[in-house]
Scaffold this motif. Structure first.
Motif, PDB file in Angstrom:
ATOM      1  N   ALA A 109       0.845  -1.190   0.000  1.00 49.27           N
ATOM      2  CA  ALA A 109       0.000   0.000   0.000  1.00 49.27           C
ATOM      3  C   ALA A 109       0.888   1.251   0.000  1.00 49.27           C
ATOM      4  CB  ALA A 109      -0.902   0.002   1.233  1.00 49.27           C
ATOM      5  N   LYS A 110       0.317   2.364  -0.436  1.00 53.03           N
ATOM      6  CA  LYS A 110       1.069   3.602  -0.501  1.00 53.03           C
ATOM      7  C   LYS A 110       1.608   3.977   0.875  1.00 53.03           C
ATOM      8  CE  LYS A 110       0.696   8.505  -1.717  1.00 53.03           C
ATOM      9  NZ  LYS A 110      -0.227   9.604  -2.118  1.00 53.03           N
ATOM     10  N   ASN A 111       2.932   4.060   0.993  1.00 56.88           N
ATOM     11  CA  ASN A 111       3.639   4.414   2.226  1.00 56.88           C
ATOM     12  C   ASN A 111       3.517   3.358   3.324  1.00 56.88           C
ATOM     13  OD1 ASN A 111       4.685   6.800   1.206  1.00 56.88           O
ATOM     14  ND2 ASN A 111       2.978   8.036   1.940  1.00 56.88           N
ATOM     15  N   GLN A 112       3.045   2.168   2.974  1.00 59.53           N
ATOM     16  CA  GLN A 112       3.140   1.075   3.949  1.00 59.53           C
ATOM     17  C   GLN A 112       4.604   0.756   4.221  1.00 59.53           C
ATOM     18  OE1 GLN A 112       1.583  -2.690   2.590  1.00 59.53           O
ATOM     19  NE2 GLN A 112       2.042  -3.744   4.490  1.00 59.53           N
ATOM     20  N   VAL A 113       5.428   0.972   3.205  1.00 59.20           N
ATOM     21  CA  VAL A 113       6.872   0.767   3.325  1.00 59.20           C
ATOM     22  C   VAL A 113       7.569   2.114   3.280  1.00 59.20           C
ATOM     23  CG1 VAL A 113       8.915  -0.315   2.319  1.00 59.20           C
ATOM     24  CG2 VAL A 113       6.694  -1.474   2.189  1.00 59.20           C
ATOM     25  N   THR A 114       8.485   2.327   4.227  1.00 56.50           N
ATOM     26  CA  THR A 114       9.281   3.556   4.240  1.00 56.50           C
ATOM     27  C   THR A 114      10.745   3.217   4.030  1.00 56.50           C
ATOM     28  OG1 THR A 114       7.752   4.563   5.829  1.00 56.50           O
ATOM     29  CG2 THR A 114       9.883   5.639   5.512  1.00 56.50           C
ATOM     30  N   PRO A 115      11.340   3.600   2.909  1.00 61.09           N
ATOM     31  CA  PRO A 115      12.781   3.412   2.709  1.00 61.09           C
ATOM     32  C   PRO A 115      13.560   4.502   3.463  1.00 61.09           C
ATOM     33  CG  PRO A 115      11.567   3.553   0.617  1.00 61.09           C
ATOM     34  CD  PRO A 115      10.683   4.085   1.689  1.00 61.09           C
ATOM     35  N   PHE A 116      14.600   4.112   4.171  1.00 67.99           N
ATOM     36  CA  PHE A 116      15.424   5.088   4.881  1.00 67.99           C
ATOM     37  C   PHE A 116      16.827   4.528   5.068  1.00 67.99           C
ATOM     38  CE2 PHE A 116      13.839   2.297   8.112  1.00 67.99           C
ATOM     39  CZ  PHE A 116      14.710   2.347   9.194  1.00 67.99           C
ATOM     40  N   TYR A 163      -1.888  -0.252   9.247  1.00 62.89           N
ATOM     41  CA  TYR A 163      -1.953   0.735   8.166  1.00 62.89           C
ATOM     42  C   TYR A 163      -3.400   1.124   7.883  1.00 62.89           C
ATOM     43  CZ  TYR A 163      -1.603   2.683   3.440  1.00 62.89           C
ATOM     44  OH  TYR A 163      -1.697   3.500   2.348  1.00 62.89           O
ATOM     45  N   LEU A 164      -4.291   0.138   7.872  1.00 62.34           N
ATOM     46  CA  LEU A 164      -5.697   0.399   7.581  1.00 62.34           C
ATOM     47  C   LEU A 164      -6.304   1.370   8.601  1.00 62.34           C
ATOM     48  CD1 LEU A 164      -8.260  -0.205   5.946  1.00 62.34           C
ATOM     49  CD2 LEU A 164      -8.646  -2.183   7.449  1.00 62.34           C
ATOM     50  N   GLN A 165      -5.910   1.226   9.865  1.00 58.07           N
ATOM     51  CA  GLN A 165      -6.439   2.091  10.919  1.00 58.07           C
ATOM     52  C   GLN A 165      -5.973   3.537  10.761  1.00 58.07           C
ATOM     53  OE1 GLN A 165      -5.617   0.470  14.836  1.00 58.07           O
ATOM     54  NE2 GLN A 165      -5.858  -1.623  14.059  1.00 58.07           N
ATOM     55  N   HIS A 166      -4.815   3.726  10.147  1.00 57.28           N
ATOM     56  CA  HIS A 166      -4.215   5.064  10.051  1.00 57.28           C
ATOM     57  C   HIS A 166      -3.928   5.439   8.590  1.00 57.28           C
ATOM     58  CE1 HIS A 166      -3.523   5.093  14.451  1.00 57.28           C
ATOM     59  NE2 HIS A 166      -3.277   3.800  14.281  1.00 57.28           N
ATOM     60  N   GLU A 167      -4.685   4.875   7.690  1.00 59.83           N
ATOM     61  CA  GLU A 167      -4.412   5.044   6.268  1.00 59.83           C
ATOM     62  C   GLU A 167      -4.409   6.503   5.840  1.00 59.83           C
ATOM     63  OE1 GLU A 167      -5.946   3.252   1.968  1.00 59.83           O
ATOM     64  OE2 GLU A 167      -7.098   2.893   3.800  1.00 59.83           O
ATOM     65  N   THR A 168      -5.318   7.300   6.355  1.00 64.18           N
ATOM     66  CA  THR A 168      -5.423   8.701   5.934  1.00 64.18           C
ATOM     67  C   THR A 168      -4.143   9.465   6.201  1.00 64.18           C
ATOM     68  OG1 THR A 168      -7.804   8.688   6.329  1.00 64.18           O
ATOM     69  CG2 THR A 168      -6.726  10.831   6.175  1.00 64.18           C
ATOM     70  N   THR A 169      -3.592   9.303   7.410  1.00 62.32           N
ATOM     71  CA  THR A 169      -2.378  10.062   7.764  1.00 62.32           C
ATOM     72  C   THR A 169      -1.120   9.463   7.142  1.00 62.32           C
ATOM     73  OG1 THR A 169      -2.267   8.790   9.829  1.00 62.32           O
ATOM     74  CG2 THR A 169      -3.304  10.968   9.912  1.00 62.32           C
ATOM     75  N   VAL A 170      -1.063   8.133   7.066  1.00 60.01           N
ATOM     76  CA  VAL A 170       0.136   7.489   6.526  1.00 60.01           C
ATOM     77  C   VAL A 170       0.227   7.695   5.015  1.00 60.01           C
ATOM     78  CG1 VAL A 170       1.321   5.290   6.165  1.00 60.01           C
ATOM     79  CG2 VAL A 170       0.242   5.779   8.367  1.00 60.01           C
ATOM     80  N   ALA A 171      -0.868   7.532   4.311  1.00 51.79           N
ATOM     81  CA  ALA A 171      -0.846   7.617   2.850  1.00 51.79           C
ATOM     82  C   ALA A 171      -0.533   9.009   2.340  1.00 51.79           C
ATOM     83  CB  ALA A 171      -2.184   7.147   2.282  1.00 51.79           C
ATOM     84  N   THR A 172      -0.740  10.047   3.183  1.00 50.41           N
ATOM     85  CA  THR A 172      -0.475  11.420   2.748  1.00 50.41           C
ATOM     86  C   THR A 172       0.960  11.859   3.018  1.00 50.41           C
ATOM     87  OG1 THR A 172      -1.342  12.228   4.872  1.00 50.41           O
ATOM     88  CG2 THR A 172      -2.867  12.136   3.011  1.00 50.41           C
ATOM     89  N   GLN A 173       1.783  10.989   3.610  1.00 50.71           N
ATOM     90  CA  GLN A 173       3.196  11.326   3.780  1.00 50.71           C
ATOM     91  C   GLN A 173       3.873  11.384   2.413  1.00 50.71           C
ATOM     92  OE1 GLN A 173       4.124   9.039   8.018  1.00 50.71           O
ATOM     93  NE2 GLN A 173       4.458   7.948   6.122  1.00 50.71           N
ATOM     94  N   ASP A 174       5.015  12.079   2.364  1.00 56.69           N
ATOM     95  CA  ASP A 174       5.790  12.107   1.126  1.00 56.69           C
ATOM     96  C   ASP A 174       6.258  10.695   0.785  1.00 56.69           C
ATOM     97  OD1 ASP A 174       5.488  14.832   0.927  1.00 56.69           O
ATOM     98  OD2 ASP A 174       7.390  15.285   1.935  1.00 56.69           O
ATOM     99  N   MET A 175       6.202  10.358  -0.493  1.00 55.62           N
ATOM    100  CA  MET A 175       6.655   9.039  -0.928  1.00 55.62           C
ATOM    101  C   MET A 175       8.149   9.060  -1.238  1.00 55.62           C
ATOM    102  SD  MET A 175       3.577   7.658  -3.389  1.00 55.62           S
ATOM    103  CE  MET A 175       4.477   6.122  -3.669  1.00 55.62           C
TER     104      MET A 175
END
Length: 394
Positions: free
Chosen positions: A62-69, A90-102
């Protein structure tokens, strides 16, 4: 007067001899540390030219389920990492997580994904030690994404995966000491930055990654640090023994006829620069455990790359630290009394000490060398490490 050979016969001789000459040349180069490590780790082989590992959605996440760092090692290398959030969280917080920069994150600690990991006192973390030997490549190459999905799609587990030094976008060049330092950098980050207690961390290793997991677990055991569990999938006792029977693609023997020489592994060990003596390390981990330890060995019967019998050596090395020295027949009899035969091609051996040490070996009929990572025995081994299910070790 000698009769000259027909040109066609000359060609036939050279065609027949060329593979042998090539093989002997490879063996000769293999005793040189520089070439030996390139042959062993194959770290320059990857698909970065056509794969953007900073866009994990390409592997079904899912979008931003994975964070490369990035992570810094104690000797100054930069290690590329993925944090993979469990999909139910992720499903519980999808709105805030998915809007992070990719894309690649320069400061992971400033993200919602990090907050959800670090602020949860019950968060459970799996640190994966992939196999550089089997898959080469990078963090998302071959079957690795499938194993990440299997661990996170329906569970509450966070996963941290890395590219060792010299692989993918990570700096440096691989060797035994360096790969253990890379894994240690992940553990240090998890404990000291993400505030995850070691008793909520499972070390999961696969193939050569089992040697890395054993090495980093030993490093912390000597410091009195005890993890929730150590899960080793398709492991081996030491590199020389493994190479003696290893087959490329499950077909071509790496060392061919030499493997028929019973003492060849001991001779080979003299020329190998990175020893990876996992059996010795597991014994040392058991020796230094003061409170709690969970070791799970999982292997597929149809693994054509590393024979499942290597698990027997690891189980014996670990168990012998708690039961003392037995000869071969005595140990086999002792082990059989703790073994449940689940089928003709599978069994489970479970040894519980009088303290809180549990050593478990499971042979599963299917899964080969790679697919086994996504099979139920591995997920169950992780659950047992977290002591889920009460009597799950019975």
């Amino acid at each position: 007067m000698a009769v000259p050979l027909h040109p066609i016969l000359w060609v036939s001789i050279w065609v027949g001899a060329a593979p042998l000459i090539f093989y002997v040349a490879l063996i000769g180069l293999g005793v040189i540390p520089f070439f030996q490590r390139h042959f062993l780790y194959a770290h320059t082989i990857n698909s970065l030219w056509w794969s953007d590992i900073n866009a994990p959605v390409g592997w079904g996440f899912a979008k931003n389920q994975v964070t490369p760092f990035g992570l810094q090692t104690s000797d100054g290398e930069t290690i590329y990492a993925w944090h993979i959030m469990p999909l139910p969280l992720y499903l519980q917080h999808e709105t805030t997580v998915a809007t992070q920069d990719m894309g690649f994150c320069n400061d992971f600690t400033q993200t919602e994904s990090f907050r959800l990991l670090a602020s949860d006192p019950e968060a459970r973390l799996i640190i994966t030690c992939n196999s550089p030997l089997q898959n080469a490549g990078h963090i998302a190459q071959n079957t690795r994404p499938d194993s990440y999905h299997a661990l996170t799609d329906t569970s509450s587990y966070h996963v941290l995966a890395i590219d060792y030094r010299g692989f993918g976008h990570s700096t440096g060049a691989p060797d035994e000491r360096g790969l253990i330092l890379d894994a240690a950098a992940v553990v240090d980050w998890a404990i000291n930055v993400a505030n995850i207690s070691p008793n909520r961390i499972v070390l999961l290793g696969h193939s050569l990654g089992t040697a890395v997991a054993s090495g980093v677990a030993e490093r912390y055991a000597l410091q009195g640090v005890e993890f929730a569990g150590i899960v080793l999938v398709a492991p081996f006792s030491d590199l020389a023994t493994m190479l003696s029977g290893y087959r490329f693609g499950g077909i071509v023997p790496a060392l061919g006829p030499f493997a028929l020489w019973p003492s060849f592994a001991r001779v080979l060990d003299r020329f190998i620069v990175d020893k990876w003596h996992s059996a010795d390390r597991l014994a040392n981990i058991v020796r230094h455990t003061r409170n709690r330890l969970r070791i799970s060995l999982v292997h597929a019967k149809n693994d054509l790359d590393i024979p499942w019998t290597e698990d027997n050596k690891l189980f014996r090395a670990a168990a012998s630290e708690t039961i003392g020295t037995l000869d071969d027949d005595e140990f086999d009899t002792w082990k059989e009394s703790y073994t449940v035969r689940t089928s003709g091609d599978s069994f489970v051996t479970t040894w519980k000490t009088g303290g809180d040490i549990i050593i478990r070996q499971e042979l599963f009929p299917y899964g080969g060398h790679n697919d086994i990572l996504s099979f139920a025995p591995v997920s169950l081994a992780i659950m047992r490490s977290f002591d889920l299910g009460g009597t799950a070790y019975d």
